[in-house]
Enzyme design. Structure first.
Site: not given
Ligand code: GLA
Length: 385
Positions: A38, A124, A174
């Site tokens: 991302d 977590g 996310d």
């Molecule tokens: C975490 C970050 C996301 C992404 C993932 C790995 O969840 O919050 O933005 O980078 O790691 O894909």
């Protein structure tokens, strides 16, 4: 335990008296495939979980926000001063204050509010409990204030809250998942254009189930390692003269890698470039209704995270290996790494066998027993009432 929406409503009543003006829910997520792509402007394919965070909220006068959280059992309060600059509120309240800060910074007239928060998203476990909290609060405030902020523009602001107010350098996956996912679908997101396509993900129809195993591995140095991975990727892009690693196609990979002197940077870049392609390949299979064929792509993603991006830990690798040995069609770590959850794509009637095999492998190695659940793609943020 009572329903999470009921708990938020009851919490509101108890802490603030009276009924909330409404309740807003936002889910945790798993990422089907596309890890650490991302923030490289690439592709991701998360889906929302049926585990949700709910904010019961009502407006209050002035620029004041009073927030009760079921988890800490405490009520915090902050005003205009605390959201004038990042990081003035810390702990879990930073995610709430960060959303207020980001909305105000973008020029929105954020209503003062009382909020009561309850959640079923475990903390977590790598299921994005923080994005679920941000999304529940953001949708509540947007609705309460009648703010002109369509859903497709909300993830970027929630990400700003996390990057600048909380101080975690995450990408946009996310928050996009928490806000934009649809029931029964995975969210194919282009993290550069923020365009989405809702990809039907009918596990049941294919006779399959998605097992989510919580590795219970403690997050070891996850924040520092995450930031280090991001720096490596940016260094690789700069060295290659592209805006982001997304701009390197798999067909150009060998030439690109030959231009990177540092072997570690080379491995990091190889993960991102091949992972973007695995997302595209997964999407193509799902569009064609060939769900069970995505298994090898999931496993290849795991191998790439383990060997090239180096973000897995022994518990996670053990879970993936045991799941595959027990007949999973594919398995991979999901999320940022250094702990969190493993996804295993399994025949619907094999879910318990695979989960038991993982538990047995854990016991043999003396790891803390893992937890598991099977999930189906659920909706993104919604107003409940
Ligand atoms: C975490 C970050 C996301 C992404 C993932 C790995 O969840 O919050 O933005 O980078 O790691 O894909």
């Amino acid at each position: 335990m009572t329903d999470v929406a009921d708990r938020a409503g009851a919490g509101f009543d108890r802490e603030f008296g009276g009924s909330p003006a409404g309740r807003w829910a936002a889910p945790g997520r798993v990422n089907l495939i596309g890890e650490h792509t991302d923030y490289n402007d690439g592709f991701v394919l998360p889906f929302a979980l049926p585990l949700r965070t709910v904010a019961a909220a009502a407006p209050q006068d002035g620029a004041r926000w009073t927030v009760w959280s079921e988890l800490s059992g405490e009520t915090i309060e902050f005003g205009a001063d605390e959201v004038a600059e990042p990081a003035r509120v810390t702990g879990w309240g930073a995610y709430v204050a960060g959303v207020v800060w980001a909305l105000r910074e973008a020029g929105h007239d954020v209503p003062g509010a009382r909020l009561a928060i309850a959640s079923d998203v475990p903390l977590g476990a790598g299921l994005s409990s923080s994005a679920a909290l941000e999304a529940a609060v953001m949708t509540a405030l947007v609705d309460l204030g009648g703010l002109d902020l369509p859903a497709e523009r909300q993830p970027r602001l929630a990400q700003r809250a996390e990057n600048h107010y909380v101080g975690a350098p995450t990408g946009i996956m996310d928050q996009s998942a928490a806000i934009r996912c649809r029931d029964g679908h995975a969210l194919f997101l282009d993290c550069r254009s923020e365009e989405v396509e809702h990809i039907p993900f009918d596990l049941h129809g294919a006779g399959l189930a998605m097992l989510v195993v919580d590795s219970r591995a403690p997050h070891r140095h996850a924040d520092g390692e995450y930031a280090a991975r991001r720096r490596s990727c940016e260094a690789a892009a700069a060295r290659l003269g592209v805006r982001a690693l997304r701009d390197v196609g798999v067909d150009q990979l060998d030439t690109a890698l030959a231009r990177l002197d540092d072997p570690e940077t080379r491995r990091r870049a190889r993960h991102v470039v091949t992972e973007d392609q695995r997302v595209l390949d997964t999407v193509a299979l799902l569009r064609a209704g060939r769900v069970r064929e995505i298994g090898p792509l999931l496993t290849a993603s795991h191998v790439s995270m383990r060997d090239d991006f180096e973000i897995t830990v022994p518990e996670i690798d053990t879970a993936v290996e045991a799941a595959l040995e027990a007949g999973a069609l594919g398995a991979r770590m999901t999320g940022g790494g250094f702990g969190g959850c493993v996804l295993a794509l399994v025949e619907v009637d094999a879910a318990e066998t695979v989960a038991s095999a993982v538990a047995a492998a854990y016991a043999e190695k003396g790891f803390q027993a893992p937890a598991h659940v099977t999930v189906l793609p659920a909706p993104g943020a919604t107003r409940l009432d």
